[in-house]
Design an enzyme around this catalytic site. Structure first.
Site, PDB file in Angstrom:
ATOM      1  N   LYS A 153     -15.773  30.720 -28.310  1.00  0.00           N
ATOM      2  CA  LYS A 153     -14.881  29.881 -27.498  1.00  0.00           C
ATOM      3  C   LYS A 153     -13.971  29.126 -28.454  1.00  0.00           C
ATOM      4  CE  LYS A 153     -17.296  28.929 -23.172  1.00  0.00           C
ATOM      5  NZ  LYS A 153     -17.878  27.889 -22.316  1.00  0.00           N
TER       6      LYS A 153
ATOM      7  N   GLU B  38     -28.021  18.969 -29.543  1.00  0.00           N
ATOM      8  CA  GLU B  38     -27.778  20.359 -29.108  1.00  0.00           C
ATOM      9  C   GLU B  38     -28.963  21.240 -29.517  1.00  0.00           C
ATOM     10  OE1 GLU B  38     -25.452  21.289 -27.150  1.00  0.00           O
ATOM     11  OE2 GLU B  38     -23.804  19.858 -27.360  1.00  0.00           O
TER      12      GLU B  38
ATOM     13  N   LYS C  81     -28.300  30.792 -29.323  1.00  0.00           N
ATOM     14  CA  LYS C  81     -26.918  30.786 -28.812  1.00  0.00           C
ATOM     15  C   LYS C  81     -26.374  32.206 -28.787  1.00  0.00           C
ATOM     16  CE  LYS C  81     -22.658  29.004 -27.991  1.00  0.00           C
ATOM     17  NZ  LYS C  81     -21.723  27.975 -28.393  1.00  0.00           N
TER      18      LYS C  81
ATOM     19  N   HIS D 117     -20.014  13.495 -28.536  1.00  0.00           N
ATOM     20  CA  HIS D 117     -20.433  14.443 -27.504  1.00  0.00           C
ATOM     21  C   HIS D 117     -21.959  14.622 -27.515  1.00  0.00           C
ATOM     22  CE1 HIS D 117     -20.478  17.915 -24.908  1.00  0.00           C
ATOM     23  NE2 HIS D 117     -21.048  18.654 -25.860  1.00  0.00           N
TER      24      HIS D 117
ATOM     25  N   ASN E  74     -25.286  24.732 -20.440  1.00  0.00           N
ATOM     26  CA  ASN E  74     -24.759  23.519 -19.824  1.00  0.00           C
ATOM     27  C   ASN E  74     -25.841  22.468 -19.558  1.00  0.00           C
ATOM     28  OD1 ASN E  74     -22.270  22.501 -19.055  1.00  0.00           O
ATOM     29  ND2 ASN E  74     -22.713  22.804 -16.883  1.00  0.00           N
TER      30      ASN E  74
ATOM     31  N   ARG F  96     -24.469  32.283 -19.536  1.00  0.00           N
ATOM     32  CA  ARG F  96     -23.986  31.249 -20.438  1.00  0.00           C
ATOM     33  C   ARG F  96     -24.101  29.851 -19.827  1.00  0.00           C
ATOM     34  NH1 ARG F  96     -19.411  32.670 -24.959  1.00  0.00           N
ATOM     35  NH2 ARG F  96     -19.463  30.632 -25.916  1.00  0.00           N
TER      36      ARG F  96
ATOM     37  N   ARG G  62      -0.987  38.295 -32.161  1.00  0.00           N
ATOM     38  CA  ARG G  62      -1.979  38.793 -31.192  1.00  0.00           C
ATOM     39  C   ARG G  62      -3.377  38.895 -31.794  1.00  0.00           C
ATOM     40  NH1 ARG G  62       2.364  42.322 -29.942  1.00  0.00           N
ATOM     41  NH2 ARG G  62       3.406  41.650 -28.047  1.00  0.00           N
TER      42      ARG G  62
ATOM     43  N   HIS H 190     -25.258  18.787 -19.864  1.00  0.00           N
ATOM     44  CA  HIS H 190     -23.836  18.593 -20.132  1.00  0.00           C
ATOM     45  C   HIS H 190     -23.059  18.035 -18.946  1.00  0.00           C
ATOM     46  CE1 HIS H 190     -24.716  20.481 -23.875  1.00  0.00           C
ATOM     47  NE2 HIS H 190     -23.450  20.515 -24.246  1.00  0.00           N
TER      48      HIS H 190
ATOM     49  N   HIS I 149     -20.713  15.052 -19.720  1.00  0.00           N
ATOM     50  CA  HIS I 149     -19.261  15.022 -19.512  1.00  0.00           C
ATOM     51  C   HIS I 149     -18.860  13.807 -18.671  1.00  0.00           C
ATOM     52  CE1 HIS I 149     -19.238  19.644 -20.207  1.00  0.00           C
ATOM     53  NE2 HIS I 149     -19.121  18.980 -21.341  1.00  0.00           N
TER      54      HIS I 149
ATOM     55  N   GLU J 148     -18.853  34.210 -19.870  1.00  0.00           N
ATOM     56  CA  GLU J 148     -19.266  33.344 -18.759  1.00  0.00           C
ATOM     57  C   GLU J 148     -18.967  33.994 -17.405  1.00  0.00           C
ATOM     58  OE1 GLU J 148     -19.594  28.662 -19.632  1.00  0.00           O
ATOM     59  OE2 GLU J 148     -17.585  29.443 -19.388  1.00  0.00           O
TER      60      GLU J 148
HETATM   61  N1  LIG Z   1     -16.351  26.253 -29.121  1.00  0.00           N
HETATM   62  C1  LIG Z   1     -17.472  25.811 -28.625  1.00  0.00           C
HETATM   63  O1  LIG Z   1     -18.304  26.568 -28.101  1.00  0.00           O
HETATM   64  C2  LIG Z   1     -17.781  24.349 -28.738  1.00  0.00           C
HETATM   65  C3  LIG Z   1     -19.072  23.884 -28.480  1.00  0.00           C
HETATM   66  C4  LIG Z   1     -19.329  22.518 -28.670  1.00  0.00           C
HETATM   67  C5  LIG Z   1     -18.320  21.672 -29.092  1.00  0.00           C
HETATM   68  N2  LIG Z   1     -17.073  22.174 -29.329  1.00  0.00           N
HETATM   69  C6  LIG Z   1     -15.987  21.301 -29.802  1.00  0.00           C
HETATM   70  O2  LIG Z   1     -16.370  20.791 -31.075  1.00  0.00           O
HETATM   71  C7  LIG Z   1     -15.672  19.570 -31.291  1.00  0.00           C
HETATM   72  C8  LIG Z   1     -16.625  18.578 -31.918  1.00  0.00           C
HETATM   73  O3  LIG Z   1     -17.048  19.095 -33.151  1.00  0.00           O
HETATM   74  P1  LIG Z   1     -17.752  18.179 -34.245  1.00  0.00           P
HETATM   75  O4  LIG Z   1     -18.794  17.362 -33.587  1.00  0.00           O
HETATM   76  O5  LIG Z   1     -18.126  19.065 -35.354  1.00  0.00           O
HETATM   77  O6  LIG Z   1     -16.619  17.142 -34.630  1.00  0.00           O
HETATM   78  P2  LIG Z   1     -15.474  17.140 -35.758  1.00  0.00           P
HETATM   79  O7  LIG Z   1     -14.996  18.485 -36.053  1.00  0.00           O
HETATM   80  O8  LIG Z   1     -14.465  16.141 -35.315  1.00  0.00           O
HETATM   81  O9  LIG Z   1     -16.228  16.554 -37.020  1.00  0.00           O
HETATM   82  C9  LIG Z   1     -16.749  15.241 -36.947  1.00  0.00           C
HETATM   83  C10 LIG Z   1     -16.334  14.401 -38.156  1.00  0.00           C
HETATM   84  O10 LIG Z   1     -17.134  14.780 -39.265  1.00  0.00           O
HETATM   85  C11 LIG Z   1     -16.320  15.031 -40.397  1.00  0.00           C
HETATM   86  N3  LIG Z   1     -17.022  16.042 -41.182  1.00  0.00           N
HETATM   87  C12 LIG Z   1     -17.191  17.345 -40.866  1.00  0.00           C
HETATM   88  N4  LIG Z   1     -18.025  17.931 -41.731  1.00  0.00           N
HETATM   89  C13 LIG Z   1     -18.370  16.987 -42.634  1.00  0.00           C
HETATM   90  C14 LIG Z   1     -19.238  16.979 -43.759  1.00  0.00           C
HETATM   91  N5  LIG Z   1     -19.947  18.054 -44.111  1.00  0.00           N
HETATM   92  N6  LIG Z   1     -19.346  15.840 -44.470  1.00  0.00           N
HETATM   93  C15 LIG Z   1     -18.682  14.722 -44.077  1.00  0.00           C
HETATM   94  N7  LIG Z   1     -17.883  14.654 -43.013  1.00  0.00           N
HETATM   95  C16 LIG Z   1     -17.740  15.781 -42.293  1.00  0.00           C
HETATM   96  C17 LIG Z   1     -14.987  15.468 -39.843  1.00  0.00           C
HETATM   97  O11 LIG Z   1     -13.949  15.236 -40.760  1.00  0.00           O
HETATM   98  C18 LIG Z   1     -14.883  14.592 -38.599  1.00  0.00           C
HETATM   99  O12 LIG Z   1     -14.372  13.332 -38.946  1.00  0.00           O
HETATM  100  C19 LIG Z   1     -15.117  19.139 -29.950  1.00  0.00           C
HETATM  101  O13 LIG Z   1     -13.725  19.296 -29.955  1.00  0.00           O
HETATM  102  C20 LIG Z   1     -15.763  20.086 -28.947  1.00  0.00           C
HETATM  103  O14 LIG Z   1     -14.926  20.369 -27.859  1.00  0.00           O
HETATM  104  C21 LIG Z   1     -16.789  23.479 -29.168  1.00  0.00           C
END
Ligand SMILES: NC(=O)c1ccc[n+]([C@@H]2O[C@H](COP(=O)([O-])OP(=O)(O)OC[C@H]3O[C@@H](n4cnc5c(N)ncnc54)[C@H](O)[C@@H]3O)[C@@H](O)[C@H]2O)c1
Length: 416
Positions: free
Chosen positions: A170, A212, A269, A313, A293, A289, A148, A296, A300, A279
């Site tokens: 999130k 972003e 943020k 993204h 978007n 929040r 939990r 976005h 999407h 939200e």
């Molecule tokens: N929780 C939220 O509020 C929120 C907001 C935006 C996005 N997201 C989520 O985030 C995810 C995308 O995150 P991301 O863009 O960080 O992608 P990711 O976590 O897949 O990382 C991208 C790539 O970079 C590599 N990598 C990471 N750090 C590195 C570094 N310092 N040096 C070399 N390689 C590195 C990783 O191994 C991966 O291959 C999605 O799943 C999305 O849904 C969540």
């Protein structure tokens, strides 16, 4: 109302021209610090000491570090060494998962939960998410449901994760083709950003995070150092570390500018999240929040139409930001010179135009995109398009209801 945020520009330069800046949320039980290290030195090696200040981890406690194979190979050694130094009697376990979005699913979540159970992790222990948004979302979700909820710390290593996913609570995995189909709101007990990890991040991923950051500049003019958004001001009067200027000088000044930009972005943020953590604000309230978007809904639609993974993204967000800007111009919400300012900046940052990968024969047609936009739960309740759009003065947004479909179609056609 007083601001729930305390902003500390507190620590002296660690290295030439670099500084550490932290943003702390206070006044709620789940307040947590965001520590932002400099680009010039690996602050990951100070993680153990920082944990002593933010956690109640016992000297003999257990720590599960969840990472992906790429990030683990690069950085796990720094953080395990640092934790061992501060907690010599602690039990550490490193779990390296496959990298990438395809790993963000139930089987991998099970792997994390199994590792936590094998380690006999308890609520007085700690889970650390070391990696990009995929690891942060997934490990955070595991932390939220195991026993939990066990304490967890975000150590983001992509620009996107530093400025977006690690802050705000999130956490999720994808489920049966639905992006983030299983998840919840679960705040970390701290976010520890080592900006130096960006040195190894592929350029395309860096740009995705930058999109972003531009979004934050467009939604929040009142925040830290945003005075430069006032385009009437002569540049000589602008603060040297202002948000927009830092963006504009990124090319020549990457190391200097990026730390402040990350700090400002986290601040914005956090401010939005504190106003509307779960939200729950009305969908038309642009201070809620929903403002995050911006761009976005377009993004999407492109991601879904092209197939997830075709565009990063952030690349899709970059497209969406320009389309939202043009739409505002069409609707008389932004004047031409402001649109030009945004366009010029996006172009200078290599965020406009975004080109589609070679294997994509042609861009998705407007009809398909419009259909996908209509399905976005944040868009409509009555069959009309509801979009977050930039307005004058630059750095302000509104939620615009009943946006004419034909106007949206025109901006979709204008990009590609
Ligand atoms: N929780 C939220 O509020 C929120 C907001 C935006 C996005 N997201 C989520 O985030 C995810 C995308 O995150 P991301 O863009 O960080 O992608 P990711 O976590 O897949 O990382 C991208 C790539 O970079 C590599 N990598 C990471 N750090 C590195 C570094 N310092 N040096 C070399 N390689 C590195 C990783 O191994 C991966 O291959 C999605 O799943 C999305 O849904 C969540």
């Amino acid at each position: 109302m007083t601001s729930p945020l305390n902003v500390h520009h507190d620590v002296a330069p660690l290295n030439q021209g670099c500084k550490t800046l932290s943003v702390a949320l206070s006044g709620k039980s789940h307040s947590y610090p965001i520590s932002i290290g400099s680009i010039g030195t690996h602050s990951l090696s100070q993680l153990g000491g920082w944990l002593q200040t933010v956690t109640t981890l016992k000297p003999t406690g257990k720590v599960l570090i969840v990472t992906d194979e790429t990030v683990g190979a690069l950085y796990a050694q720094f953080i395990t060494a640092s934790i061992k130094e501060s907690y010599p009697s602690a039990t550490l376990q490193l779990l390296s998962l496959p990298a990438g979005e395809s790993a963000k699913q139930l089987d991998t979540l099970t792997t994390i939960l199994t590792a936590a159970q094998a380690l006999s992790l308890t609520r007085s222990d700690l889970l650390i998410a070391l990696g990009g948004g995929v690891i942060g979302d997934m490990a955070g979700f595991a932390a939220s449901i195991y026993y939990r909820g066990v304490p967890f710390v975000q150590v983001p290593t992509t620009l996107l994760a530093m400025v977006d996913s690690s802050v705000g609570g999130k956490v999720a995995i994808n489920f049966k083709e639905v992006k983030n189909g299983l998840g919840q709101f679960y705040q970390p007990i701290g976010v520890f950003i080592d900006v130096a990890t960006l040195e190894t991040l592929p350029q395309r991923e860096q740009l995705a995070g930058l999109a972003e950051i531009v979004k934050y500049g467009l939604i929040e003019r009142s925040a830290l150092g945003l005075s430069v958004l006032d385009t009437n001001q002569p540049s000589s009067q602008l603060s040297a570390s202002s948000f927009w200027e830092n963006l504009a000088t990124l090319d020549s000044n990457w190391r200097e500018a990026i730390v402040d930009l990350i700090a400002s972005s986290c601040y914005i943020k956090a401010q939005v999240v504190m106003r509307d953590e779960q939200e729950l604000a009305p969908a038309t309230d642009a201070t809620g929040r929903v403002c995050l978007n911006l761009g976005h809904t377009f993004a999407h639609a492109y991601e879904a139409a092209l197939g997830y993974g075709t565009l990063l993204h952030g690349e899709a967000v970059a497209i969406g930001l320009m389309q939202a800007t043009w739409l505002s111009e069409t609707l008389g919400l932004l004047n031409q010179s402001t649109v030009k300012t945004i366009e010029t900046l996006m172009n200078a940052l290599n965020l406009y135009p975004i080109t589609l990968p070679n294997h994509v024969a042609k861009p998705p047609c407007p009809e398909q995109l419009l259909q996908l936009m209509g399905k976005d739960k944040k868009v409509t309740t009555t069959g009309k398009l509801r979009l977050v759009l930039p307005v004058e003065p630059l750095g302000t947004v509104v939620v615009q209801e009943g946006v004419p479909i034909e106007a949206v179609k025109q901006v979709l056609l204008r990009y590609f």
